[in-house]
Design a protein around this motif. Structure first.
Motif, mmCIF file in Angstrom:
data_model
loop_
_atom_site.group_PDB
_atom_site.id
_atom_site.type_symbol
_atom_site.label_atom_id
_atom_site.label_comp_id
_atom_site.label_asym_id
_atom_site.label_seq_id
_atom_site.Cartn_x
_atom_site.Cartn_y
_atom_site.Cartn_z
ATOM 1 N N VAL A 81 0.860 -1.187 0.000
ATOM 2 C CA VAL A 81 0.000 0.000 0.000
ATOM 3 C C VAL A 81 0.896 1.236 0.000
ATOM 4 O O VAL A 81 1.797 1.355 0.826
ATOM 5 N N ALA A 108 -0.763 -3.180 9.919
ATOM 6 C CA ALA A 108 0.023 -4.252 10.548
ATOM 7 C C ALA A 108 1.219 -4.553 9.659
ATOM 8 O O ALA A 108 1.573 -5.708 9.441
ATOM 9 N N ALA A 109 1.830 -3.488 9.128
ATOM 10 C CA ALA A 109 2.895 -3.642 8.132
ATOM 11 C C ALA A 109 4.282 -3.579 8.764
ATOM 12 O O ALA A 109 5.254 -3.215 8.110
ATOM 13 N N ALA A 112 7.089 -0.722 8.327
ATOM 14 C CA ALA A 112 6.495 0.201 7.347
ATOM 15 C C ALA A 112 5.328 0.984 7.947
ATOM 16 O O ALA A 112 4.863 1.968 7.359
ATOM 17 N N LEU A 116 3.078 4.483 6.981
ATOM 18 C CA LEU A 116 1.637 4.407 6.707
ATOM 19 C C LEU A 116 0.802 5.140 7.765
ATOM 20 O O LEU A 116 -0.231 5.736 7.448
ATOM 21 N N GLY A 131 18.988 -8.939 13.425
ATOM 22 C CA GLY A 131 19.377 -10.085 14.244
ATOM 23 C C GLY A 131 19.790 -11.247 13.363
ATOM 24 O O GLY A 131 19.281 -11.401 12.256
ATOM 25 N N ILE A 133 20.466 -15.552 13.152
ATOM 26 C CA ILE A 133 20.108 -16.842 13.756
ATOM 27 C C ILE A 133 20.918 -17.935 13.059
ATOM 28 O O ILE A 133 21.109 -17.882 11.843
ATOM 29 N N TRP A 201 20.653 -17.085 9.023
ATOM 30 C CA TRP A 201 20.020 -15.970 8.324
ATOM 31 C C TRP A 201 20.021 -14.719 9.191
ATOM 32 O O TRP A 201 20.209 -14.784 10.411
ATOM 33 N N GLY A 203 17.698 -11.147 9.929
ATOM 34 C CA GLY A 203 16.368 -10.559 9.746
ATOM 35 C C GLY A 203 16.309 -9.208 10.434
ATOM 36 O O GLY A 203 17.094 -8.925 11.341
ATOM 37 N N ILE A 204 15.386 -8.388 9.966
ATOM 38 C CA ILE A 204 15.212 -7.063 10.576
ATOM 39 C C ILE A 204 14.048 -7.142 11.556
ATOM 40 O O ILE A 204 12.942 -7.541 11.175
ATOM 41 N N CYS A 229 4.661 -4.445 16.828
ATOM 42 C CA CYS A 229 5.422 -4.827 18.014
ATOM 43 C C CYS A 229 6.577 -5.725 17.611
ATOM 44 O O CYS A 229 6.557 -6.326 16.543
ATOM 45 N N SER A 231 8.323 -9.325 19.012
ATOM 46 C CA SER A 231 7.749 -10.518 19.651
ATOM 47 C C SER A 231 6.320 -10.773 19.190
ATOM 48 O O SER A 231 5.446 -11.146 19.978
ATOM 49 N N VAL A 233 5.308 -13.162 17.502
ATOM 50 C CA VAL A 233 4.947 -14.581 17.599
ATOM 51 C C VAL A 233 4.428 -14.847 19.016
ATOM 52 O O VAL A 233 3.348 -15.408 19.211
ATOM 53 N N THR A 234 5.178 -14.374 20.005
ATOM 54 C CA THR A 234 4.760 -14.540 21.403
ATOM 55 C C THR A 234 3.395 -13.902 21.635
ATOM 56 O O THR A 234 2.559 -14.440 22.365
HETATM 57 C C1 LIG Z 1 16.243 -12.358 14.379
HETATM 58 C C2 LIG Z 1 14.823 -12.241 14.863
HETATM 59 C C3 LIG Z 1 14.426 -12.981 15.961
HETATM 60 C C4 LIG Z 1 13.126 -12.899 16.439
HETATM 61 N N1 LIG Z 1 12.762 -13.663 17.502
HETATM 62 C C5 LIG Z 1 11.492 -13.630 17.954
HETATM 63 C C6 LIG Z 1 11.066 -14.445 19.037
HETATM 64 O O1 LIG Z 1 11.836 -15.200 19.588
HETATM 65 N N2 LIG Z 1 9.788 -14.373 19.457
HETATM 66 C C7 LIG Z 1 8.905 -13.532 18.874
HETATM 67 O O2 LIG Z 1 7.750 -13.502 19.293
HETATM 68 N N3 LIG Z 1 9.271 -12.737 17.846
HETATM 69 C C8 LIG Z 1 10.535 -12.767 17.375
HETATM 70 N N4 LIG Z 1 10.915 -11.964 16.331
HETATM 71 C C9 LIG Z 1 9.998 -10.901 15.918
HETATM 72 C C10 LIG Z 1 8.874 -11.321 15.052
HETATM 73 O O3 LIG Z 1 9.376 -11.928 13.888
HETATM 74 C C11 LIG Z 1 8.116 -10.023 14.723
HETATM 75 O O4 LIG Z 1 7.617 -9.472 15.931
HETATM 76 C C12 LIG Z 1 6.965 -10.247 13.855
HETATM 77 O O5 LIG Z 1 7.366 -10.740 12.601
HETATM 78 C C13 LIG Z 1 6.258 -8.933 13.616
HETATM 79 O O6 LIG Z 1 5.127 -9.268 12.915
HETATM 80 P P1 LIG Z 1 4.340 -8.221 12.068
HETATM 81 O O7 LIG Z 1 3.280 -9.007 11.382
HETATM 82 O O8 LIG Z 1 3.966 -7.064 12.928
HETATM 83 O O9 LIG Z 1 5.392 -7.628 11.015
HETATM 84 P P2 LIG Z 1 6.097 -8.346 9.789
HETATM 85 O O10 LIG Z 1 6.380 -9.775 10.078
HETATM 86 O O11 LIG Z 1 7.226 -7.447 9.395
HETATM 87 O O12 LIG Z 1 4.972 -8.328 8.684
HETATM 88 C C14 LIG Z 1 4.590 -7.131 8.073
HETATM 89 C C15 LIG Z 1 3.973 -7.473 6.736
HETATM 90 O O13 LIG Z 1 3.537 -6.260 6.140
HETATM 91 C C16 LIG Z 1 3.932 -6.263 4.778
HETATM 92 N N5 LIG Z 1 4.091 -4.864 4.359
HETATM 93 C C17 LIG Z 1 5.158 -4.039 4.529
HETATM 94 N N6 LIG Z 1 4.912 -2.835 3.982
HETATM 95 C C18 LIG Z 1 3.665 -2.890 3.482
HETATM 96 C C19 LIG Z 1 2.843 -1.944 2.794
HETATM 97 N N7 LIG Z 1 3.251 -0.699 2.524
HETATM 98 N N8 LIG Z 1 1.619 -2.348 2.401
HETATM 99 C C20 LIG Z 1 1.162 -3.608 2.678
HETATM 100 N N9 LIG Z 1 1.899 -4.543 3.324
HETATM 101 C C21 LIG Z 1 3.128 -4.181 3.716
HETATM 102 C C22 LIG Z 1 5.229 -7.043 4.729
HETATM 103 O O14 LIG Z 1 5.444 -7.552 3.435
HETATM 104 C C23 LIG Z 1 4.940 -8.140 5.751
HETATM 105 O O15 LIG Z 1 4.278 -9.224 5.156
HETATM 106 C C24 LIG Z 1 12.204 -12.037 15.813
HETATM 107 C C25 LIG Z 1 12.596 -11.290 14.700
HETATM 108 C C26 LIG Z 1 13.900 -11.392 14.227
HETATM 109 C C27 LIG Z 1 14.301 -10.581 13.024
#
Ligand SMILES: Cc1cc2nc3c(=O)[nH]c(=O)nc-3n(C[C@H](O)[C@H](O)[C@H](O)COP(=O)(O)OP(=O)(O)OC[C@H]3O[C@@H](n4cnc5c(N)ncnc54)[C@H](O)[C@@H]3O)c2cc1C
Length: 276
Positions: A81, A108-109, A112, A116, A131, A133, A201, A203-204, A229, A231, A233-234
């Motif tokens: 978006v 929930a992006a 990003a 937004l 980070g 892994i 790998w 990851g951000i 947020c 975490s 997954v948690t």
């Molecule tokens: C190394 C590492 C270790 C981690 N360890 C843990 C852990 O042990 N336990 C835990 O709970 N969490 C952990 N996390 C964090 C966890 O992965 C994130 O909290 C989670 O992925 C965040 O989810 P989200 O859906 O908010 O964001 P994201 O997973 O970033 O998803 C956002 C989505 O929005 C989409 N998007 C982006 N921009 C736009 C746009 N403009 N329009 C539409 N869609 C868009 C993206 O493509 C993506 O699909 C870790 C992360 C990393 C990098």
């Protein structure tokens, strides 16, 4: 020392109003050895909390998609978006594949959201970190509890890692960082030294600037919400059962999530348009 400082930190967290009883306990090395027989001689003690748990994030991801199907949710991946406006009581989302319209929108992006959120009068200041892994081949079950830096999945692979880096390029790996993490892991569990690494790998992390979740609703654009947020997954069950319920009902409940409004970041900008 680290073992002495941890109980102090947890005590300070307990002292906060409304804090949960973590029932965290410190364990001498002999107790750790009873719980985790393969622990190495370098480990001088540990902390244990019965509330700690582990999920396989790939299975969580699949569970969400199963839920989407069950509840008739359409999922449109790869549709970024670039603009959001509200006209005629409807949100209009601009994507490369055309416009999407909705009565409500939840941002929930991840990181990003910072870009937004201002489009709907919200504020989501992010401070992502990188980070790395390291993942080993499958091995026998030896780790029934998640540790801060080592976890074993239900499939038997071991995930090692906790690096936190400022650099935000996830296309490359720093082997010096992987080496430190792997060395620490094999000091904790010497048998890990025999395992092959099958992948590693970078990851951000999605990370609000102060490290805590942001759940907010827009005053200027009613029907627009933001949820981001670390975490994730948690916190997935909270999002699915509590935050989603509140969004469906039309308003976030201040007593449950009011502390997570972006108002806490202050300033005169869009943060003040929070609808709490
Ligand atoms: C190394 C590492 C270790 C981690 N360890 C843990 C852990 O042990 N336990 C835990 O709970 N969490 C952990 N996390 C964090 C966890 O992965 C994130 O909290 C989670 O992925 C965040 O989810 P989200 O859906 O908010 O964001 P994201 O997973 O970033 O998803 C956002 C989505 O929005 C989409 N998007 C982006 N921009 C736009 C746009 N403009 N329009 C539409 N869609 C868009 C993206 O493509 C993506 O699909 C870790 C992360 C990393 C990098």
């Amino acid at each position: 020392d680290e073992i002495g400082a941890l109980p102090e930190l947890v005590k300070r967290m307990h002292n906060q109003v409304g804090a949960a009883d973590y029932r965290m306990q410190m364990m001498p090395a002999s107790e750790v050895k009873k719980a985790l027989p393969l622990i190495g001689p370098d480990v001088s003690g540990g902390s244990y909390c019965p509330h700690d748990g582990h999920v396989n994030s790939l299975r969580t991801f699949r569970a969400f998609h199963t839920g989407f199907k069950a509840f008739g949710v359409d999922y449109f991946p790869e549709r970024p978006v670039s603009a959001i406006s509200k006209r005629g009581g409807e949100f209009r989302l601009t994507t490369p594949q055309g416009e999407l319209r909705a009565a409500k929108v939840v941002l929930a992006a991840g990181n990003a959201n910072q870009t937004l959120a201002p489009m709907v009068g919200l504020h989501a200041p992010m401070g992502p970190t990188r980070g790395q892994i390291v993942v080993t081949e499958r091995t026998m079950p030896f780790l029934p509890h998640p540790l801060t830096t080592i976890r074993q999945t239900d499939e038997g692979t071991v995930m090692i890692g906790d690096s936190r880096e400022e650099e935000l390029d996830d296309r490359t790996l720093k082997h010096s960082i992987s080496a430190v993490m792997a060395d620490r892991a094999q000091r904790m569990f010497p048998h890990l030294a025999r395992l092959n690494v099958v992948r590693s790998w970078a990851g951000i992390r999605v990370m609000p600037q102060d490290g805590f979740p942001i759940y907010d609703q827009s005053e200027s654009h009613p029907g627009a919400f933001v949820a981001c947020c670390h975490s994730g997954v948690t916190l997935a069950s909270n999002h699915a059962f509590d935050v989603a319920r509140m969004v469906a009902q039309g308003a976030l409940e201040p007593e449950l999530v009011g502390a997570f409004s972006a108002r806490r970041f202050g300033g005169n900008g869009a943060a003040n348009h929070s609808g709490y």
